[in-house]
Design an enzyme around this catalytic site. Structure first.
Site, PDB file in Angstrom:
ATOM      1  N   LYS A 195       0.705  -1.296  -0.073  1.00 36.73           N
ATOM      2  CA  LYS A 195       0.018   0.089  -0.074  1.00 36.73           C
ATOM      3  C   LYS A 195       0.969   1.267   0.086  1.00 36.73           C
ATOM      4  O   LYS A 195       0.509   2.273  -0.324  1.00 36.73           O
ATOM      5  CB  LYS A 195      -0.970  -0.018   1.241  1.00 36.73           C
ATOM      6  CG  LYS A 195      -1.738  -1.278   1.287  1.00 36.73           C
ATOM      7  CD  LYS A 195      -2.879  -1.127   0.402  1.00 36.73           C
ATOM      8  CE  LYS A 195      -4.215  -1.944   0.809  1.00 36.73           C
ATOM      9  NZ  LYS A 195      -3.824  -3.476   0.910  1.00 36.73           N
TER      10      LYS A 195
HETATM   11  C1  PLP Z   1      -4.551  -4.422   0.632  1.00 45.63           C
HETATM   12  C2  PLP Z   1      -3.883  -5.748   0.485  1.00 45.63           C
HETATM   13  C3  PLP Z   1      -4.280  -6.687  -0.541  1.00 45.63           C
HETATM   14  C4  PLP Z   1      -5.132  -6.610  -1.526  1.00 45.63           C
HETATM   15  O1  PLP Z   1      -5.115  -5.835  -2.299  1.00 45.63           O
HETATM   16  P1  PLP Z   1      -6.545  -5.018  -3.107  1.00 45.63           P
HETATM   17  O2  PLP Z   1      -5.963  -3.938  -3.825  1.00 45.63           O
HETATM   18  O3  PLP Z   1      -7.530  -4.895  -2.132  1.00 45.63           O
HETATM   19  O4  PLP Z   1      -6.973  -6.037  -4.151  1.00 45.63           O
HETATM   20  C5  PLP Z   1      -3.401  -7.891  -0.583  1.00 45.63           C
HETATM   21  N1  PLP Z   1      -2.465  -8.187   0.310  1.00 45.63           N
HETATM   22  C6  PLP Z   1      -1.868  -6.986   1.108  1.00 45.63           C
HETATM   23  C7  PLP Z   1      -0.839  -7.298   2.179  1.00 45.63           C
HETATM   24  C8  PLP Z   1      -2.611  -5.870   1.184  1.00 45.63           C
HETATM   25  O5  PLP Z   1      -2.520  -5.137   2.304  1.00 45.63           O
END
Ligand code: PLP
Length: 462
Positions: free
Chosen positions: A112
């Site tokens: 993120k």
């Molecule tokens: C947010 C997240 C996901 C999923 O990502 P999306 O964009 O919601 O599909 C997968 N793995 C981790 C560690 C995340 O923080």
């Protein structure tokens, strides 16, 4: 570049207005009016760029001259200069058929950071340029919150409030969010699930009067800036492997919950990146797997899993894909989303299913299989996967055929999910930054999962 709504009822907007709007005022999601095209010659010319240089080129395609190039370059450098790896998102070879794209070298050890470091700096830039207050409101299944807070803590002109489902995020995720003591940060621990948090946020943003009164801005992956930022590492992974002489079309395997990360891959493909299969990996919350394999988009029962950041039943970015699946027809999208609201499901017309299955291959990973994958890869390759990444790797093991190459996106550092990793008897040492969290005081308010309770907290904070 202009942005329009998937539901067609918003006049075209520039990039900055699209970022500020977040969820479109007509309830849809914003998408670029035309997807910029990257041809083979351009792709080749990008071959030697650093991550930040590549990001600058790709963002320029989407932003045009709305942000002067020098300012944009500074934003990009500030955003990716905080990463611990010189390559920002390095690719590691595991075996002949599998590479792992490590996306967790940012400040909060999850992917993120790639989008939210940029979005945080972008908001600070906009706040300064327009001399306006920015109040960020977001919901998190664990990683978004920490990352968004890290992106804006202590920044002038910005306040941030993050909702997380109380007790349903990992210990490290909780500590990363709640040990921040800057006055511009408010953490709300909500009695409920992530879907409850996300629904409340969506309803508060849909209350246009409330949104405007408090200058509410979104950081969830409904924000188009996040998607754009995430297209960069698909290109970068491709270019890194091309440099290593890998000439096959590459598959990408993406552990997904809100359909954000995988939609970024889909968009990269539409821009012209030659992608083999786009593998959609879910955990036991497998609404998206069922959508691809059965053509029905319908939430099931919530399951707590080892990969809490994917414990999601209603995928907020799904509508963006639906828009392209429907041939960019906002009337059809509005009809299908209306059907979802009234009937609780969307049935994809059978003549469109072959397109869905050409766009994605999908696999839902069970809890035990996730842990087994972590154990197997640690034993065999001495490589420790976090449980989200393990879902992507397990799906890749299922769906990558002989002779194909798959790049599995690694979305978090394993230290964030030690509780699960210990279940396979694996001991890890925490990176210093994570170990240091355990002694710190936490700041959070416990609240009921009702719109009224959250509104009251927000009014007090803002
Ligand atoms: C947010 C997240 C996901 C999923 O990502 P999306 O964009 O919601 O599909 C997968 N793995 C981790 C560690 C995340 O923080």
């Amino acid at each position: 570049m202009e942005y329009i709504s998937t539901r067609g009822q918003v006049a075209p907007l520039g990039f900055i207005d699209a970022i500020l709007m977040g969820l479109a005022d007509d309830g849809g999601l914003l998408v670029p009016k035309a997807v910029p095209q990257v041809d083979a010659a351009t792709l080749q010319a990008w071959g030697n760029l650093t991550y930040a240089e590549l990001a600058l080129e790709i963002f320029t395609l989407y932003i045009g001259d709305e942000i002067p190039r020098e300012a944009l370059q500074r934003l990009v450098e500030d955003s990716y200069g905080t990463f611990r790896d010189a390559d920002v998102t390095p690719v590691r070879r595991i075996n002949n058929g599998l590479y792992v794209l490590e996306l967790f070298h940012g400040p909060t050890f999850a992917f993120k950071d790639i989008a939210l470091q940029f979005l945080g700096n972008l908001y600070a830039y906009v706040s300064k340029q327009t001399n306006s207050i920015i109040h960020i409101l977001g919901a998190t299944s664990g990683d978004t919150g920490a990352s968004a807070i890290e992106g804006v803590r202590g920044k002038e002109g910005i306040r941030i409030c993050i909702l997380h489902p109380s007790g349903k995020v990992s210990k490290v995720q909780e500590l990363q969010m709640t040990t921040v003591d800057d006055a511009n940060v408010l953490n709300l621990a909500v009695n409920g699930t992530f879907d409850d948090c996300q629904r409340i946020i969506k309803e508060l943003f849909a209350d246009v009067a409330f949104k405007h009164k408090y200058h509410l801005r979104a950081i969830n992956s409904i924000n188009i800036a996040r998607i754009l930022a995430q297209t960069v590492y698909y290109f970068y992974a491709y270019l890194q492997l091309a440099q290593q002489g890998q000439s096959e079309r590459m598959n990408f395997s993406v552990p997904t919950g809100n359909f954000g990360d995988i939609f970024a891959g889909y968009l990269a493909g539409r821009m012209g990146l030659p992608i083999g299969k786009l593998i959609l990996a879910t955990n036991e919350n497998n609404i998206l797997e069922r959508f691809v394999n059965e053509g029905v988009y319908e939430p099931g029962e919530f399951r707590g899993t080892h990969s809490p950041s994917m414990d999601i039943q209603v995928a907020s970015n799904f509508e963006r894909y639906l828009y392209y699946l429907c041939g960019e027809d906002p009337v059809e999208v509005s009809r299908l989303m209306g059907q979802f609201t009234t009937e609780g499901s969307i049935v994809i017309p059978s003549d469109r299913m072959s397109q869905v299955q050409a766009d994605f291959a999908a696999y839902g990973v069970k809890n035990e299989e996730c842990l087994d994958t972590i154990g197997d890869y640690f034993a065999k390759y001495d490589y420790l996967l976090d449980p989200h990444t393990a879902c992507g790797v397990a799906a890749s093991d299922r769906l990558t055929e002989e002779g194909e190459v798959t790049v599995a996106l690694s979305t978090a550092h394993p230290a964030k999910f030690d509780e699960s990793i210990r279940l396979r008897g694996i001991e890890q040492t925490y990176p210093e930054q994570i170990g240091a969290l355990f002694g710190k005081a936490q700041h959070q308010h416990q609240v009921d999962g009702s719109n009224a309770a959250i509104k009251a907290e927000l009014e007090r904070f803002f």
